[in-house]
Design a protein around this motif. Sequence first.
Motif, short mmCIF file in Angstrom:
data_model
loop_
_atom_site.label_atom_id
_atom_site.label_comp_id
_atom_site.label_asym_id
_atom_site.label_seq_id
_atom_site.Cartn_x
_atom_site.Cartn_y
_atom_site.Cartn_z
N GLY A 61 0.77 -1.24 0.00
CA GLY A 61 0.00 0.00 0.00
C GLY A 61 0.79 1.29 0.00
N PRO A 62 1.80 1.43 0.85
CA PRO A 62 2.52 2.71 0.88
C PRO A 62 3.27 3.01 -0.41
CG PRO A 62 2.96 1.46 2.87
CD PRO A 62 2.24 0.54 1.92
N ARG A 63 3.52 4.28 -0.61
CA ARG A 63 4.39 4.73 -1.71
C ARG A 63 5.78 4.97 -1.17
NH1 ARG A 63 0.21 8.47 -5.06
NH2 ARG A 63 -0.55 6.72 -6.29
N LEU A 64 6.76 4.76 -2.05
CA LEU A 64 8.16 4.88 -1.67
C LEU A 64 8.91 5.59 -2.77
CD1 LEU A 64 10.59 3.82 0.17
CD2 LEU A 64 10.62 1.85 -1.35
N MET A 65 9.70 6.59 -2.40
CA MET A 65 10.61 7.22 -3.36
C MET A 65 11.84 6.34 -3.47
SD MET A 65 10.39 11.28 -2.65
CE MET A 65 11.36 11.58 -4.11
N THR A 66 12.33 6.15 -4.70
CA THR A 66 13.40 5.20 -4.93
C THR A 66 14.09 5.49 -6.25
OG1 THR A 66 13.89 2.81 -4.96
CG2 THR A 66 11.85 3.52 -6.03
N GLU A 67 14.90 4.55 -6.67
CA GLU A 67 15.54 4.61 -7.98
C GLU A 67 15.21 3.33 -8.73
OE1 GLU A 67 20.05 4.85 -9.91
OE2 GLU A 67 19.78 5.24 -7.78
N ILE A 68 14.96 3.44 -10.03
CA ILE A 68 14.73 2.28 -10.88
C ILE A 68 16.06 1.94 -11.55
CG2 ILE A 68 13.44 1.32 -12.83
CD1 ILE A 68 11.70 2.05 -10.37
N VAL A 69 16.43 0.66 -11.50
CA VAL A 69 17.67 0.18 -12.10
C VAL A 69 17.36 -0.95 -13.06
CG1 VAL A 69 19.12 0.91 -10.14
CG2 VAL A 69 18.11 -1.39 -10.15
N ASP A 70 18.33 -1.30 -13.88
CA ASP A 70 18.21 -2.43 -14.81
C ASP A 70 17.02 -2.30 -15.74
OD1 ASP A 70 20.44 -3.62 -13.64
OD2 ASP A 70 19.24 -4.74 -12.20
N LEU A 101 10.12 2.24 -19.43
CA LEU A 101 9.40 2.68 -18.24
C LEU A 101 7.95 3.01 -18.61
CD1 LEU A 101 12.16 5.03 -16.85
CD2 LEU A 101 11.45 2.85 -15.86
N ARG A 102 7.03 2.59 -17.75
CA ARG A 102 5.62 2.91 -17.95
C ARG A 102 4.91 2.79 -16.60
NH1 ARG A 102 3.36 -1.84 -17.37
NH2 ARG A 102 4.43 -3.71 -18.08
N ALA A 103 3.89 3.59 -16.42
CA ALA A 103 3.10 3.50 -15.20
C ALA A 103 2.52 2.10 -15.08
CB ALA A 103 1.99 4.55 -15.21
N GLY A 104 2.58 1.54 -13.88
CA GLY A 104 2.06 0.20 -13.65
C GLY A 104 3.07 -0.90 -13.87
N LEU A 105 4.29 -0.56 -14.32
CA LEU A 105 5.33 -1.56 -14.53
C LEU A 105 5.56 -2.32 -13.23
CD1 LEU A 105 7.58 -2.68 -16.45
CD2 LEU A 105 9.07 -0.90 -15.48
N GLU A 106 5.54 -3.64 -13.28
CA GLU A 106 5.75 -4.47 -12.09
C GLU A 106 7.23 -4.51 -11.74
OE1 GLU A 106 3.87 -8.23 -12.87
OE2 GLU A 106 1.91 -7.42 -12.35
N LEU A 107 7.53 -4.34 -10.46
CA LEU A 107 8.90 -4.19 -9.99
C LEU A 107 9.18 -5.10 -8.80
CD1 LEU A 107 8.78 -0.29 -9.90
CD2 LEU A 107 9.86 -1.68 -11.69
N ASP A 108 10.46 -5.38 -8.61
CA ASP A 108 10.95 -6.09 -7.43
C ASP A 108 12.07 -5.28 -6.80
OD1 ASP A 108 9.38 -8.49 -7.49
OD2 ASP A 108 10.62 -9.22 -9.14
N ALA A 109 12.17 -5.35 -5.50
CA ALA A 109 13.21 -4.63 -4.76
C ALA A 109 14.55 -5.34 -4.93
CB ALA A 109 12.86 -4.54 -3.28
N VAL A 111 20.78 -0.23 -0.04
CA VAL A 111 19.77 0.80 -0.26
C VAL A 111 18.68 0.21 -1.15
CG1 VAL A 111 19.31 3.08 -1.22
CG2 VAL A 111 21.45 2.65 0.00
N PRO A 112 17.41 0.28 -0.73
CA PRO A 112 16.34 -0.28 -1.56
C PRO A 112 16.18 0.48 -2.87
CG PRO A 112 15.51 0.27 0.64
CD PRO A 112 16.89 0.80 0.54
N LYS A 113 16.25 -0.27 -3.96
CA LYS A 113 15.97 0.24 -5.30
C LYS A 113 15.08 -0.80 -5.95
CE LYS A 113 20.34 2.70 -5.52
NZ LYS A 113 21.52 3.04 -6.32
N PHE A 114 14.56 -0.49 -7.12
CA PHE A 114 13.64 -1.42 -7.78
C PHE A 114 14.03 -1.62 -9.23
CE2 PHE A 114 11.46 -0.29 -4.01
CZ PHE A 114 10.64 -1.36 -3.71
N ARG A 115 13.71 -2.83 -9.73
CA ARG A 115 13.95 -3.14 -11.13
C ARG A 115 12.74 -3.93 -11.64
NH1 ARG A 115 18.76 -7.54 -10.36
NH2 ARG A 115 17.48 -9.23 -9.58
#
Length: 138
Positions: free
Chosen positions: A94-103, A109-117, A123-127
């Motif tokens: 539920g919460p939103r998190l500011m982060t960086e997208i890698v890989d 990139l598109r809204a709704g893209l499924e990501l994993d930490a 440091v938590p980032k997502f791809r």
Amino acid sequence: MGARYDLPEADAFTRTYWDAAARGVLLLRHCGTCDRVHHYPREFCPRCWSEDVSWSPATGRATLHTWSVVHRNDLPPFKDRTPYVAAVVDLAEGPRLMTEIVDCAHEDLRAGLELDAVFPGGVPKFRPRGTTSAVGGE
């Protein structure tokens, strides 16, 4: 070397969060009163104001809400990492998190893209989900 603006400064309260991230675990705060989770970590629930909150592991799954490709940032060490993707993700909990997208190529990139930490340098980032490249670290 000058000040680093990309490294977290853990204090007594957030040390649990950063220690877990160093082990590859994303923690959220869970309220025992209203049974909701929140992020960023606080010592009280921002919804019901209860102090009955504890650390709870998250799934590490998220979807991309919004992002910006940063082409210029003069603060060390960002200057040497541009371009990079600053983003806001919606965590599965539920919460939103500011982060960086890698890989991920910027054009993918598109809204709704499924990501994993992923946790390069603790440091938590997502791809994108299913990505196996080591660029983001694990």
